[in-house]
Design a protein around this motif. Structure first.
Motif, PDB file in Angstrom:
ATOM      1  N   SER A   1       0.749  -1.128   0.070  1.00 58.00           N
ATOM      2  CA  SER A   1      -0.020  -0.110   0.000  1.00 58.00           C
ATOM      3  C   SER A   1       0.816   1.328   0.039  1.00 58.00           C
ATOM      4  CB  SER A   1      -0.870   0.173   1.249  1.00 58.00           C
ATOM      5  OG  SER A   1      -1.761  -1.133   1.115  1.00 58.00           O
ATOM      6  N   ALA A   2       0.208   2.283  -0.156  1.00 57.53           N
ATOM      7  CA  ALA A   2       1.101   3.686  -0.113  1.00 57.53           C
ATOM      8  C   ALA A   2       1.181   4.194   1.368  1.00 57.53           C
ATOM      9  CB  ALA A   2       0.221   4.745  -0.852  1.00 57.53           C
ATOM     10  N   GLN A   3       0.653   3.833   2.452  1.00 54.40           N
ATOM     11  CA  GLN A   3       0.976   4.100   3.641  1.00 54.40           C
ATOM     12  C   GLN A   3       0.836   2.934   4.512  1.00 54.40           C
ATOM     13  OE1 GLN A   3      -2.789   6.709   4.499  1.00 54.40           O
ATOM     14  NE2 GLN A   3      -3.018   5.389   6.260  1.00 54.40           N
ATOM     15  N   ILE A   4       1.664   2.935   5.669  1.00 48.02           N
ATOM     16  CA  ILE A   4       1.469   2.062   6.701  1.00 48.02           C
ATOM     17  C   ILE A   4       0.232   1.665   7.428  1.00 48.02           C
ATOM     18  CG2 ILE A   4       4.318   2.157   6.910  1.00 48.02           C
ATOM     19  CD1 ILE A   4       3.697   3.581   9.460  1.00 48.02           C
ATOM     20  N   ILE A   5      -0.135   0.795   7.935  1.00 49.21           N
ATOM     21  CA  ILE A   5      -1.404   0.749   8.763  1.00 49.21           C
ATOM     22  C   ILE A   5      -2.279   1.703   7.861  1.00 49.21           C
ATOM     23  CG2 ILE A   5      -2.479   0.755  10.996  1.00 49.21           C
ATOM     24  CD1 ILE A   5       0.041   1.911  12.023  1.00 49.21           C
ATOM     25  N   SER A   6      -3.157   0.808   6.833  1.00 48.67           N
ATOM     26  CA  SER A   6      -3.952   1.423   5.902  1.00 48.67           C
ATOM     27  C   SER A   6      -5.263   1.781   6.740  1.00 48.67           C
ATOM     28  CB  SER A   6      -4.163   0.716   4.496  1.00 48.67           C
ATOM     29  OG  SER A   6      -4.451  -0.582   4.938  1.00 48.67           O
TER      30      SER A   6
ATOM     31  N   LYS B   1      -3.921   9.046   7.213  1.00 46.93           N
ATOM     32  CA  LYS B   1      -2.689   9.253   6.865  1.00 46.93           C
ATOM     33  C   LYS B   1      -1.758   9.984   7.835  1.00 46.93           C
ATOM     34  CE  LYS B   1      -0.231  10.845   2.719  1.00 46.93           C
ATOM     35  NZ  LYS B   1       0.935  11.392   3.348  1.00 46.93           N
ATOM     36  N   GLU B   2      -2.410  10.952   8.539  1.00 51.28           N
ATOM     37  CA  GLU B   2      -1.423  11.630   9.416  1.00 51.28           C
ATOM     38  C   GLU B   2      -0.991  10.877  10.466  1.00 51.28           C
ATOM     39  OE1 GLU B   2      -3.932  14.481  11.857  1.00 51.28           O
ATOM     40  OE2 GLU B   2      -5.608  13.520  11.027  1.00 51.28           O
ATOM     41  N   THR B   3      -1.833   9.896  10.977  1.00 56.36           N
ATOM     42  CA  THR B   3      -1.271   8.896  12.088  1.00 56.36           C
ATOM     43  C   THR B   3      -0.140   8.042  11.492  1.00 56.36           C
ATOM     44  OG1 THR B   3      -3.444   8.985  13.032  1.00 56.36           O
ATOM     45  CG2 THR B   3      -2.151   7.373  13.802  1.00 56.36           C
ATOM     46  N   SER B   4      -0.433   7.531  10.101  1.00 59.04           N
ATOM     47  CA  SER B   4       0.657   6.639   9.678  1.00 59.04           C
ATOM     48  C   SER B   4       1.742   7.391   9.510  1.00 59.04           C
ATOM     49  CB  SER B   4      -0.048   6.034   8.466  1.00 59.04           C
ATOM     50  OG  SER B   4      -1.185   5.214   8.572  1.00 59.04           O
ATOM     51  N   ASP B   5       1.675   8.640   8.843  1.00 56.62           N
ATOM     52  CA  ASP B   5       2.933   9.367   8.515  1.00 56.62           C
ATOM     53  C   ASP B   5       3.788   9.680   9.767  1.00 56.62           C
ATOM     54  OD1 ASP B   5       2.228   9.275   5.990  1.00 56.62           O
ATOM     55  OD2 ASP B   5       1.611  11.249   5.824  1.00 56.62           O
ATOM     56  N   ALA B   6       3.174   9.914  10.908  1.00 55.72           N
ATOM     57  CA  ALA B   6       3.802   9.979  12.355  1.00 55.72           C
ATOM     58  C   ALA B   6       4.549   9.012  12.532  1.00 55.72           C
ATOM     59  CB  ALA B   6       2.940  10.595  13.365  1.00 55.72           C
ATOM     60  N   ILE B   7       3.890   7.556  12.465  1.00 52.03           N
ATOM     61  CA  ILE B   7       4.580   6.401  13.112  1.00 52.03           C
ATOM     62  C   ILE B   7       5.657   6.308  12.160  1.00 52.03           C
ATOM     63  CG2 ILE B   7       3.991   4.120  13.275  1.00 52.03           C
ATOM     64  CD1 ILE B   7       1.148   4.814  13.672  1.00 52.03           C
ATOM     65  N   ARG B   8       5.618   6.270  11.177  1.00 56.03           N
ATOM     66  CA  ARG B   8       6.619   5.984   9.795  1.00 56.03           C
ATOM     67  C   ARG B   8       7.864   6.867  10.411  1.00 56.03           C
ATOM     68  NH1 ARG B   8       6.654   5.953   3.269  1.00 56.03           N
ATOM     69  NH2 ARG B   8       8.935   5.935   3.245  1.00 56.03           N
ATOM     70  N   GLU B   9       7.468   8.166  10.540  1.00 56.44           N
ATOM     71  CA  GLU B   9       8.840   9.149  10.711  1.00 56.44           C
ATOM     72  C   GLU B   9       9.556   8.583  12.006  1.00 56.44           C
ATOM     73  OE1 GLU B   9       9.400  13.885  11.809  1.00 56.44           O
ATOM     74  OE2 GLU B   9       7.408  13.027  11.288  1.00 56.44           O
ATOM     75  N   PHE B  10       8.678   8.333  13.032  1.00 58.17           N
ATOM     76  CA  PHE B  10       9.535   7.944  14.378  1.00 58.17           C
ATOM     77  C   PHE B  10      10.380   6.553  14.244  1.00 58.17           C
ATOM     78  CE2 PHE B  10       5.412   7.195  16.568  1.00 58.17           C
ATOM     79  CZ  PHE B  10       5.436   5.802  16.624  1.00 58.17           C
TER      80      PHE B  10
ATOM     81  N   LYS C   1     -10.731   9.820  11.765  1.00 56.14           N
ATOM     82  CA  LYS C   1     -11.221  11.078  10.973  1.00 56.14           C
ATOM     83  C   LYS C   1     -11.904  10.700   9.562  1.00 56.14           C
ATOM     84  CE  LYS C   1      -8.505  14.660  11.184  1.00 56.14           C
ATOM     85  NZ  LYS C   1      -7.552  15.596  10.610  1.00 56.14           N
ATOM     86  N   LYS C   2     -11.336   9.917   8.976  1.00 51.27           N
ATOM     87  CA  LYS C   2     -11.599   9.455   7.556  1.00 51.27           C
ATOM     88  C   LYS C   2     -12.935   8.878   7.647  1.00 51.27           C
ATOM     89  CE  LYS C   2     -10.266   6.695   3.475  1.00 51.27           C
ATOM     90  NZ  LYS C   2      -9.284   5.883   3.005  1.00 51.27           N
ATOM     91  N   GLN C   3     -13.314   7.926   8.719  1.00 54.83           N
ATOM     92  CA  GLN C   3     -14.265   7.189   8.841  1.00 54.83           C
ATOM     93  C   GLN C   3     -15.548   7.996   9.190  1.00 54.83           C
ATOM     94  OE1 GLN C   3     -12.983   4.415  11.925  1.00 54.83           O
ATOM     95  NE2 GLN C   3     -12.709   2.822  10.251  1.00 54.83           N
TER      96      GLN C   3
ATOM     97  N   ASN D   1       7.336  12.811  20.566  1.00 51.76           N
ATOM     98  CA  ASN D   1       6.923  12.308  19.196  1.00 51.76           C
ATOM     99  C   ASN D   1       5.262  12.037  19.544  1.00 51.76           C
ATOM    100  OD1 ASN D   1       9.296  11.948  17.533  1.00 51.76           O
ATOM    101  ND2 ASN D   1       9.838   9.997  18.676  1.00 51.76           N
ATOM    102  N   GLY D   2       4.526  12.314  18.283  1.00 58.97           N
ATOM    103  CA  GLY D   2       3.202  11.801  18.159  1.00 58.97           C
ATOM    104  C   GLY D   2       2.208  12.997  18.368  1.00 58.97           C
ATOM    105  N   PHE D   3       0.877  12.750  18.702  1.00 57.96           N
ATOM    106  CA  PHE D   3      -0.095  13.805  19.090  1.00 57.96           C
ATOM    107  C   PHE D   3      -1.468  13.056  19.626  1.00 57.96           C
ATOM    108  CE2 PHE D   3      -0.839  11.979  14.713  1.00 57.96           C
ATOM    109  CZ  PHE D   3      -2.148  11.529  14.981  1.00 57.96           C
ATOM    110  N   MET D   4      -2.181  13.959  20.141  1.00 57.94           N
ATOM    111  CA  MET D   4      -3.662  13.642  20.709  1.00 57.94           C
ATOM    112  C   MET D   4      -4.349  14.267  19.923  1.00 57.94           C
ATOM    113  SD  MET D   4      -2.837  13.887  24.862  1.00 57.94           S
ATOM    114  CE  MET D   4      -2.384  15.615  24.872  1.00 57.94           C
ATOM    115  N   GLN D   5      -5.542  13.432  19.651  1.00 57.07           N
ATOM    116  CA  GLN D   5      -6.649  13.928  18.853  1.00 57.07           C
ATOM    117  C   GLN D   5      -8.070  13.311  19.333  1.00 57.07           C
ATOM    118  OE1 GLN D   5      -7.489  11.390  15.236  1.00 57.07           O
ATOM    119  NE2 GLN D   5      -7.138  13.324  13.975  1.00 57.07           N
ATOM    120  N   VAL D   6      -9.143  14.104  19.438  1.00 58.38           N
ATOM    121  CA  VAL D   6     -10.371  13.812  19.674  1.00 58.38           C
ATOM    122  C   VAL D   6     -11.092  14.332  18.588  1.00 58.38           C
ATOM    123  CG1 VAL D   6     -12.210  14.155  21.449  1.00 58.38           C
ATOM    124  CG2 VAL D   6      -9.603  13.929  22.244  1.00 58.38           C
ATOM    125  N   LEU D   7     -12.166  13.618  18.237  1.00 59.69           N
ATOM    126  CA  LEU D   7     -12.999  13.900  17.121  1.00 59.69           C
ATOM    127  C   LEU D   7     -14.689  13.973  17.760  1.00 59.69           C
ATOM    128  CD1 LEU D   7     -11.767  11.443  14.462  1.00 59.69           C
ATOM    129  CD2 LEU D   7     -11.246  13.762  14.906  1.00 59.69           C
TER     130      LEU D   7
END
Length: 455
Positions: A199-204, A208-217, A357-359, A387-393
């Motif tokens: 796939s184009a991102q990890i943990i599809s 994407k913002e979550t996957s990108d942050a995990i990949r970065e660290f 968020k996507k869902q 590293n990382g972030f907190m997010q509430v929807l």
């Protein structure tokens, strides 16, 4: 034909606690296990991997000690034999406790062997026939091994835990939970690690913002990622594994010492001879169940990974709670009522509850988002783990929490505080307006909820 009130097939995290409760109800119970007592979680899942992750964390602590003003003159080396021995001791203790719980329970018979159905309520074990009014299936799942990888010496999440020497170059196919956790831990142990993903991102399943942050660290830990790899093939010669894949219309080759397959899981329902019964399963082998884990055959239940309603220890444990209440109490718990929650136990970990968020957007909600980077959280910065972030929807129309992600230090623990509010069906303002402990990482959750923004 030996008769029992109940037969439980499998000693995983649904079957084992259910045996105890059935026994306490005065039922005669046969519990059967074809492998090692305890199931995946105890033997090749949560317990051993989190033990390894603890050792990998110590390697990280030493490597980053100078950043916190601690000078360590000697370099650290991971001793995989000792790490494995510690893991084995912890697993053995858990297995021993489970075996002893069967021995001490009243009216419980444990039998080592493989159970196969001969009719709806009859099973054959070790060439003997057994029957029961209630049967509970808890057979779990195993690593998926596609044919194109069976021509080489591959590792799974189970066999990699038997290694006593570090791989010089570990190639992992699959960039989801299992692949990422093993990839990071072995990179910290000192192995070269390459993760290959189609796939184009990890943990599809993640944003994407979550996957990108995990990949970065993880890349900061030395893990290399190969994305959008197609037509993956393998070969082996003189102990060297070659992985060939296509990317950007070109063929590429990677050579490694070990290959870990982390592509997915296959339910063990194919071992049960379900064709001898009326029990139904889908095209992937997951056993069809209703909201109470009951199959199409009344009084036969399927719990845990094999029913496809969740691939986690906590969903399996909740399955047994649902089944027990259905049989003996008020039938109030249902699969459809539970809020999905899970963790990715990289370092730092991800704690997830509810929708991404996507869902949320795809399901038509008007979404508000409260978000705070861990680099803006004082306690995380002070700990040297930013590293990382907190997010509430939030559902703008109801003020109810739709989902949350805590990617960062303590994220696997912090997420429960948000999950509890969701389960109580209370508005997000309950957290926003609550005084919380300082100095902590979680104290920033009320702060990020003060000014949620429209997605």
């Amino acid at each position: 034909m030996k008769k029992f009130d109940a037969i439980v097939i499998g000693t995983g995290q649904a079957g084992t606690p259910l045996v105890k409760k059935l026994s306490e109800q005065g039922k005669t119970v046969l519990i059967v296990e074809k492998g090692t007592v305890g199931g995946t979680c105890v033997n090749s899942g949560c317990t051993p991997t989190k033990t390894y992750l603890a050792s990998a964390r110590r390697m990280w602590d030493i490597a980053n000690a100078q950043n916190l003003g601690v000078d360590i003159s000697a370099s650290a080396q991971a001793n995989l034999k000792k790490i494995k021995t510690r893991k084995d001791d912890i697993v053995k203790a858990s297995v021993k406790n489970i075996r002893e719980s069967f021995e001490h329970a009243k009216n419980v018979t444990f039998l080592a062997g493989e159970a196969k159905f001969v009719s709806n309520f009859e099973v054959e074990i070790n060439e003997e026939l057994f029957s029961a009014e209630h049967i509970f299936i808890n057979v779990g799942a195993r690593a998926t091994v596609p044919k194109q990888f069976q021509n080489v010496d591959f590792l799974t999440n189970e066999s990699i835990l038997d290694l006593t020497e570090l791989p010089s170059h570990l190639i992992i196919i699959g960039a989801s939970y299992i692949g990422l956790e093993f990839g990071q831990m072995f990179a910290r142990f000192g192995s070269k690690v390459t993760i290959i993903e189609k796939s184009a991102q990890i943990i599809s399943r993640e944003d994407k913002e979550t996957s990108d942050a995990i990949r970065e660290f993880m890349e900061a830990d030395g893990v290399k990622f190969v994305m959008e790899a197609q037509h993956i093939e393998t070969s082996q010669q003189s102990g060297v594994i070659e992985v060939i894949y296509e990317s950007d219309a070109k063929k590429h080759k990677i050579h490694g010492s070990h290959l870990l397959l982390a592509i997915g899981r296959t339910p063990n329902s194919d071992t049960l001879n379900l064709l001898a019964t009326e029990i139904k399963s889908n095209e992937k082998g997951y056993i069809d169940v209703d909201d109470f884990c009951q199959t199409i055959v009344p009084n036969i239940f399927a719990m845990g990974d094999c029913n496809g309603k969740g691939a986690f220890t906590h969903t399996a444990y909740n399955d047994h709670q649902i089944v027990f209440e259905y049989l003996f109490e008020k039938k109030s718990r249902k699969i459809s009522d539970r809020i999905m929650t899970y963790g990715l136990f990289t370092d730092p970990p991800l704690g997830r509850a509810g929708l991404t968020k996507k869902q949320a957007v795809e399901q038509g909600f008007s979404v508000l988002e409260g978000k705070r980077l861990m680099s803006e959280v004082s306690r995380a910065v002070e700990k040297g783990e930013a590293n990382g972030f907190m997010q509430v929807l939030i559902d703008e129309k109801t003020d109810k929490i739709l989902g949350a992600a805590v990617l960062g230090v303590g994220g696997d623990e912090i997420i429960t505080s948000i999950l509890n509010v969701m389960a109580a069906d209370m508005p997000y303002t309950l957290i926003r307006d609550t005084m919380v402990l300082h100095p902590t990482v979680s104290e920033l959750i009320p702060t990020l909820l003060e000014t949620p923004k429209k997605v």
